[in-house]
Motif scaffolding. Structure first.
Motif, PDB file in Angstrom:
ATOM      1  N   ILE A 180      26.954  69.882  10.612  1.00  0.00           N
ATOM      2  CA  ILE A 180      27.305  69.748   9.051  1.00  0.00           C
ATOM      3  C   ILE A 180      27.914  68.529   8.952  1.00  0.00           C
ATOM      4  O   ILE A 180      27.935  67.850   7.791  1.00  0.00           O
ATOM      5  N   TYR A 181      28.779  68.111   9.667  1.00  0.00           N
ATOM      6  CA  TYR A 181      29.759  67.105   9.479  1.00  0.00           C
ATOM      7  C   TYR A 181      28.869  65.753   9.419  1.00  0.00           C
ATOM      8  O   TYR A 181      28.984  64.985   8.436  1.00  0.00           O
ATOM      9  N   LEU A 182      27.968  65.511  10.348  1.00  0.00           N
ATOM     10  CA  LEU A 182      27.151  64.296  10.419  1.00  0.00           C
ATOM     11  C   LEU A 182      26.155  64.311   9.100  1.00  0.00           C
ATOM     12  O   LEU A 182      25.900  63.292   8.530  1.00  0.00           O
ATOM     13  N   LEU A 203      28.364  63.205   6.317  1.00  0.00           N
ATOM     14  CA  LEU A 203      28.549  61.855   6.011  1.00  0.00           C
ATOM     15  C   LEU A 203      27.134  61.139   5.711  1.00  0.00           C
ATOM     16  O   LEU A 203      27.140  60.186   4.791  1.00  0.00           O
ATOM     17  N   GLY A 204      25.989  61.644   6.118  1.00  0.00           N
ATOM     18  CA  GLY A 204      24.843  60.822   5.818  1.00  0.00           C
ATOM     19  C   GLY A 204      24.600  61.150   4.358  1.00  0.00           C
ATOM     20  O   GLY A 204      24.033  60.285   3.769  1.00  0.00           O
ATOM     21  N   VAL A 205      24.566  62.140   3.671  1.00  0.00           N
ATOM     22  CA  VAL A 205      24.217  62.733   2.452  1.00  0.00           C
ATOM     23  C   VAL A 205      25.357  61.707   1.405  1.00  0.00           C
ATOM     24  O   VAL A 205      24.900  61.266   0.592  1.00  0.00           O
ATOM     25  N   ASN A 206      26.489  61.773   1.854  1.00  0.00           N
ATOM     26  CA  ASN A 206      27.400  60.974   1.001  1.00  0.00           C
ATOM     27  C   ASN A 206      26.930  59.513   1.053  1.00  0.00           C
ATOM     28  O   ASN A 206      27.069  58.928  -0.124  1.00  0.00           O
ATOM     29  N   LEU A 239      23.766  58.409   1.373  1.00  0.00           N
ATOM     30  CA  LEU A 239      22.732  58.267   0.466  1.00  0.00           C
ATOM     31  C   LEU A 239      23.047  58.314  -0.995  1.00  0.00           C
ATOM     32  O   LEU A 239      22.266  57.763  -1.904  1.00  0.00           O
ATOM     33  N   ARG A 240      23.983  59.162  -1.260  1.00  0.00           N
ATOM     34  CA  ARG A 240      24.409  59.328  -2.808  1.00  0.00           C
ATOM     35  C   ARG A 240      25.275  58.210  -3.310  1.00  0.00           C
ATOM     36  O   ARG A 240      25.211  57.996  -4.482  1.00  0.00           O
ATOM     37  N   ASP A 241      25.883  57.348  -2.312  1.00  0.00           N
ATOM     38  CA  ASP A 241      26.880  56.422  -2.777  1.00  0.00           C
ATOM     39  C   ASP A 241      25.777  55.160  -3.392  1.00  0.00           C
ATOM     40  O   ASP A 241      24.950  54.641  -2.800  1.00  0.00           O
ATOM     41  N   LYS A 242      26.041  54.653  -4.531  1.00  0.00           N
ATOM     42  CA  LYS A 242      25.321  53.619  -5.264  1.00  0.00           C
ATOM     43  C   LYS A 242      26.119  52.579  -5.157  1.00  0.00           C
ATOM     44  O   LYS A 242      25.678  51.213  -5.918  1.00  0.00           O
ATOM     45  N   THR A 243      27.143  52.482  -4.795  1.00  0.00           N
ATOM     46  CA  THR A 243      28.189  51.114  -4.668  1.00  0.00           C
ATOM     47  C   THR A 243      27.779  50.153  -3.531  1.00  0.00           C
ATOM     48  O   THR A 243      27.657  50.811  -2.484  1.00  0.00           O
ATOM     49  N   SER A 244      27.399  48.968  -3.620  1.00  0.00           N
ATOM     50  CA  SER A 244      26.986  48.138  -2.603  1.00  0.00           C
ATOM     51  C   SER A 244      28.230  47.922  -1.653  1.00  0.00           C
ATOM     52  O   SER A 244      29.300  48.111  -1.891  1.00  0.00           O
ATOM     53  N   ILE A 245      27.954  47.799  -0.201  1.00  0.00           N
ATOM     54  CA  ILE A 245      28.863  47.792   0.827  1.00  0.00           C
ATOM     55  C   ILE A 245      29.536  46.231   0.441  1.00  0.00           C
ATOM     56  O   ILE A 245      30.907  46.512   0.519  1.00  0.00           O
ATOM     57  N   ASP A 246      29.164  45.380  -0.225  1.00  0.00           N
ATOM     58  CA  ASP A 246      29.858  44.226  -0.443  1.00  0.00           C
ATOM     59  C   ASP A 246      31.054  44.293  -1.623  1.00  0.00           C
ATOM     60  O   ASP A 246      31.971  43.798  -1.463  1.00  0.00           O
ATOM     61  N   VAL A 247      30.519  45.198  -2.601  1.00  0.00           N
ATOM     62  CA  VAL A 247      31.675  45.598  -3.727  1.00  0.00           C
ATOM     63  C   VAL A 247      32.623  46.365  -3.090  1.00  0.00           C
ATOM     64  O   VAL A 247      33.828  46.103  -3.262  1.00  0.00           O
ATOM     65  N   LYS A 248      32.499  47.244  -2.021  1.00  0.00           N
ATOM     66  CA  LYS A 248      33.318  48.070  -1.543  1.00  0.00           C
ATOM     67  C   LYS A 248      34.402  47.039  -0.685  1.00  0.00           C
ATOM     68  O   LYS A 248      35.552  47.324  -0.566  1.00  0.00           O
ATOM     69  N   THR A 277      21.755  53.846   7.025  1.00  0.00           N
ATOM     70  CA  THR A 277      22.775  54.534   7.853  1.00  0.00           C
ATOM     71  C   THR A 277      23.063  55.930   7.584  1.00  0.00           C
ATOM     72  O   THR A 277      23.058  56.771   8.252  1.00  0.00           O
ATOM     73  N   GLY A 278      22.830  56.191   6.037  1.00  0.00           N
ATOM     74  CA  GLY A 278      22.990  57.646   5.939  1.00  0.00           C
ATOM     75  C   GLY A 278      21.716  58.454   6.622  1.00  0.00           C
ATOM     76  O   GLY A 278      22.152  59.580   7.072  1.00  0.00           O
ATOM     77  N   ILE A 279      20.666  58.102   6.490  1.00  0.00           N
ATOM     78  CA  ILE A 279      19.446  58.535   7.146  1.00  0.00           C
ATOM     79  C   ILE A 279      19.604  58.727   8.572  1.00  0.00           C
ATOM     80  O   ILE A 279      19.273  59.962   9.068  1.00  0.00           O
ATOM     81  N   LEU A 280      20.095  57.700   9.227  1.00  0.00           N
ATOM     82  CA  LEU A 280      20.459  57.862  10.821  1.00  0.00           C
ATOM     83  C   LEU A 280      21.491  58.812  10.873  1.00  0.00           C
ATOM     84  O   LEU A 280      21.488  59.441  11.879  1.00  0.00           O
ATOM     85  N   PHE A 281      22.671  58.909  10.162  1.00  0.00           N
ATOM     86  CA  PHE A 281      23.621  60.183  10.285  1.00  0.00           C
ATOM     87  C   PHE A 281      22.784  61.364  10.297  1.00  0.00           C
ATOM     88  O   PHE A 281      23.254  62.307  10.999  1.00  0.00           O
ATOM     89  N   ILE A 282      22.174  61.792   9.545  1.00  0.00           N
ATOM     90  CA  ILE A 282      21.502  62.767   9.306  1.00  0.00           C
ATOM     91  C   ILE A 282      20.605  63.134  10.335  1.00  0.00           C
ATOM     92  O   ILE A 282      20.589  64.248  10.671  1.00  0.00           O
TER      93      ILE A 282
END
Length: 210
Positions: free
Chosen positions: A82-84, A87-90, A92-101, A192-197
């Motif tokens: 459930i935890y992994l 994390l993966g679903v979050n 996938l849903r995150d629309k913020t780019s890594i660079d912006v973060k 990465t999200g797909i990898l966690f799932i």
């Protein structure tokens, strides 16, 4: 030496086993690629802390409870799954780019550390590995002492730490330019999200010891 036998063989075997990618390695790789070196390093700290926890549980016989209880084994496994997936679903849903973060300083190192720790602790395969692997290198006359278990666990965790740091540094370095591209960074985030799932679903297939 402190009830340990064939220490050199254990050290070599531990190094070779660390080279085989597992859930912990893939977690570190995913964090390093998607969020950079700092995230990768703190995910390493979390994973290795989890290894220390498993070492202590085995050393004091608490992990044997996991071996004997199918219910407990499945409960811990389900929590890890459930935890992994969470994390993966979050990701996938995150629309913020890594660079912006990164520019907004949103990389929460404490959160990443705790996620790595929980990923390791809720993985019953790690506990089963320690239970099956460590006793092979301990003199049966002192098998009731926690000291040889702790020493072997620390040795394995140390080699894992060195290898994991290399993975974090190398993978974050080679993907640094990719993370600077907004579109590519968002794709990396999704992958990465797909990898966690995927790791969660793979963990779901783990069978309880008979």
């Amino acid at each position: 030496m402190y009830g340990i036998i064939n220490y050199e063989v254990f050290l070599l075997a531990g190094i070779l086993l660390n080279l085989i990618p597992g859930t912990d390695t893939m977690y570190i790789l995913g964090r390093s690629i998607s969020q950079g070196r700092q995230a990768g390093i703190y995910s390493v700290f979390g994973i290795i802390t989890g290894a220390f926890v498993h070492t202590l549980l085995v050393a004091f016989g608490l992990s044997m409870i996991l071996m004997k209880s199918v219910v407990l084994f499945n409960a811990i496994k389900l929590a890890g799954v459930i935890y992994l997936v969470y994390l993966g679903v979050n990701m996938l849903r995150d629309k913020t780019s890594i660079d912006v973060k990164a520019s907004a300083n949103k990389v929460n190192i404490r959160k990443i550390y705790m996620q790595g720790l929980l990923t390791s602790i809720t993985n019953p395969k790690v506990a089963l590995f320690f239970i099956a692997f460590l006793p092979q290198f301990i003199d049966t006359s002192v098998s009731s002492s926690p000291i040889p278990f702790i020493l072997l666990g620390l040795t394995f965790a140390t080699t894992a730490f060195i290898w994991s740091l290399f993975i974090a540094y190398f993978s974050s370095y080679v993907t640094k330019k990719l993370r600077g591209n907004q579109k590519v960074s968002m794709v990396i985030n999704k992958v990465t999200g797909i990898l966690f799932i995927g790791m969660g679903l793979k963990l779901l297939q783990t069978k309880a010891p008979q």
